[in-house]
Structure formats: structure tokens, C-alpha cells
Scaffold this active site. Structure first.
Site, short mmCIF file in Angstrom:
data_model
loop_
_atom_site.label_atom_id
_atom_site.label_comp_id
_atom_site.label_asym_id
_atom_site.label_seq_id
_atom_site.Cartn_x
_atom_site.Cartn_y
_atom_site.Cartn_z
CG ASP A 248 -1.75 -0.60 1.68
OD1 ASP A 248 -2.48 -1.54 0.10
OD2 ASP A 248 -2.82 -1.22 1.79
CG ASP A 261 -1.86 -3.28 5.07
OD1 ASP A 261 -1.76 -3.62 3.74
OD2 ASP A 261 -2.11 -4.67 5.67
CE LYS A 263 -5.01 -5.08 5.75
NZ LYS A 263 -5.23 -5.36 4.10
#
Length: 342
Positions: A248, A261, A263
């Protein structure tokens, strides 16, 4: 004339003013019957109370009473007590120290940090983050490896959640729900990418998009701590272990270079353990970057940011080098399990 010997033992009760007297006639002439009386008398003239022990068969228990009252101290010793316990319950089990669960070690002990990678003194002049497209290949992805090596417990809870959602939404409704979740994730990542590339706030259309506006509001306090973005939505592959993935973001978080990352979640996940296999995913990406010749830097930290649809402040879960190394070893075990199955 009645000839008898009488012994009496006077026992003074702890209660003040009360005297208990136990009379016992151990020996008596055979031609005369005898009685053994036990009474309780008070110094304060109170009405005599009926003693339940008067109804006990004195003849039957006289030897026992005599043996007990004949000793000033108990005949039991620690040795005799242990002997009785052994007869009744068997020998005591010696407490053994708890056996520690065996820690598995990976067969391929590839280090997280690549000792052979040379880092140039001056990085590339381009200020644009790296963005390498993911190529189709037979090499397995990090996501696929984790999905196929999920623990039975996690598989059980995942399936139970799926069946519950199907009961509520129906099969078609559940398929639409999961499709929208993926779409929201893609839109959210695209909005973050536009923010990092332009170093400005997201576009007006993105801010007003109901699907992701809450997520963007949720991460505002985290974005303030991110700087020096080096990669966005960029492919990585581990040249030695032969797996790939799509990162990412790689940037500094509070001065530490991290694989980040992003989420999304509808439920709060305040602890790292609530993110399930996401730490393994981050560790896998870190190892891949460090062993990928396309990247002229190495990473030792990770960051998982959980953004919420209702706009509540996101939870950033920072992974220091020691924690990343622990999850790297767990990732290697999952990778070996996948390779054994395939």
C-alpha cells in the site's frame, strides 16, 4: 459400700465463667453396674441445658474417650499424618514445572534485513514515490499464501460469520455486500494516493463521497505523522523465497521508515491482535522489499492503520523491528506450510 475409682478431667471453656466437667469411671467392681455421666455446669446459676452427648452409648466408646483424654498432646506427628495420607490418597504427585510449548523454527532462516543489499549514499533524485505494476506470474502472492494456510480456528470463525451474514442478507445480498466492501477499499486507497502525490487534501468529490468520507476523516490525525513517501501501490517480490505482493505505502511514520498497510473496518480494532493475519502480511512485504533489487532502501518497521467508516479516529498499530522479526518468523512458517501443500 460401693468401691469405685473416679477420674475426672476438668476442662475450662474459653468462655469466661463456664466450667465443663467430664466424669469417667474406668474401673469398677463387676458386681455393680456403673454409669458414666457427662455434664455441663455454669458458675452462673443458669438453667441446665440438655446435652445431646448424654444419649451416646458410653459403653461402646469408653475406650476411645479414655485414649483421647489420657494424652495431653496429640499422638499424631507429621510422619504419621503423611503415612495416613499415603494410605488414603496415595503418594503425592511432585509438581512438575510447566512444559513450554515447542517453538517452531523455519527451515529457511532467511533474515528479514538483507545483509548483502547495498544502499546508495544518495537516493534517486526523483521525489515521486515508486509505483511498480504487479505482473502476472506463477509466483504465489502473500494474500494467497495466507488464505490457504489459515488456522482451523480462524477458518471456523470466518465461516460462521459468512453463514450468519448469508442468513441476514441472502446469498445475493452477501455477494453485493462483499463487492461494496472491496469497492470502498479501492476508493479509499485511491483517495490516499491522491493525497500523497499532491501533498494536498483529497479532491472535493472524494471528500463528499459517502462511501469513503468517514474513512478519510478517520485517518486525518495519522496523516499528520506521515512524511517522505517512497512507494505507493507498488509491487514487491522476494527473489530468494519466490513470492510477491502489492504494498500500500512505504513512508516515514514519526521518523521511522515503515511499510504501511491501510485497513477499513466497521468494528473497532484497538489492538494489534484484532487485525488477525495483517502483521504477517506487513512482515512479508518488508522482507520482500529488502530482497527486491528494484528498491534501493531497506525497511525494518511496519504500521497497520485501521480506519473506521463512521469517522471515529483510526487506530495506528506500530510494529518495531523486534516485533517485525517475530512476525517474519511466523510468516516463514506459513510460507513453508504453503509450499509443502503445493
Amino acid at each position: 459400700m460401693l468401691l469405685a475409682r473416679m477420674k475426672f478431667l476438668q476442662l475450662l471453656s474459653p468462655k469466661s465463667g463456664k466450667l465443663e466437667m467430664l466424669f469417667q469411671i474406668p474401673f469398677c467392681q463387676k458386681q455393680f453396674p456403673y454409669m458414666c455421666l457427662a455434664t455441663s455446669a455454669c458458675l452462673c446459676s443458669k438453667k441446665k441445658k440438655m446435652n445431646s452427648y448424654e444419649q451416646v452409648d458410653q459403653e461402646k466408646y469408653k475406650n476411645l474417650v479414655y485414649s483421647v483424654t489420657s494424652y495431653k498432646t496429640s499422638a499424631q506427628t507429621p510422619e504419621t499424618i503423611f503415612k495416613e495420607d499415603n494410605l488414603l490418597y496415595g503418594p503425592p504427585d511432585k509438581q512438575r514445572p510447566p512444559v513450554k510449548a515447542e517453538t517452531k523454527t523455519p527451515k529457511n532462516c532467511i533474515p528479514l534485513i538483507n545483509p548483502n543489499k547495498r544502499i546508495p549514499l544518495l537516493n534517486s533524485d526523483s521525489n515521486l514515490p515508486m509505483k511498480i505494476a504487479l505482473q502476472k506470474t506463477k509466483m504465489p502472492s502473500v494474500t494467497r499464501i495466507l488464505q490457504q494456510t489459515i488456522s482451523p480456528q480462524q477458518a471456523f470463525y470466518l465461516e460462521r460469520w459468512k453463514q450468519k451474514m448469508i442468513l441476514e442478507l441472502g446469498k445475493d445480498g452477501f455477494a453485493e455486500y462483499t463487492k461494496n466492501l472491496f469497492l470502498q477499499g479501492e476508493l479509499f486507497h485511491a483517495a490516499l494516493e491522491s493525497i500523497f502525490l499532491s501533498e494536498e487534501m483529497a479532491t472535493k468529490e472524494q471528500r463528499e463521497d459517502v462511501a469513503i468520507s468517514g474513512y478519510l476523516s478517520s485517518v486525518q490525525h495519522v496523516l499528520k505523522d506521515i512524511s517522505e513517501v517512497k512507494a505507493l501501490e507498488s509491487a514487491v517480490h522476494h527473489e530468494t523465497l519466490q513470492y510477491l505482493g502489492l504494498v500500500d505505502c512505504v513512508a516515514k511514520y514519526r521518523g521511522q521508515l515503515c511499510v504501511i498497510d491501510w485497513k477499513t473496518s466497521e468494528k473497532p480494532k484497538p489492538f494489534l491482535k484484532n487485525t488477525f493475519d495483517n502483521p504477517l502480511q506487513v512482515a512479508a512485504y518488508i522482507g520482500a522489499i529488502n530482497h527486491d533489487a528494484n528498491y534501493d532502501f531497506q525497511v525494518s518497521c511496519g504500521l497497520i492503520v485501521v480506519a473506521y467508516k463512521n469517522g471515529s479516529p483510526a487506530h495506528p498499530h506500530f510494529m518495531d523491528p523486534d516485533l517485525c522479526s517475530q512476525y517474519w518468523n511466523k510468516w516463514l512458517l506459513r510460507l513453508e506450510e504453503y509450499m509443502d501443500k503445493n
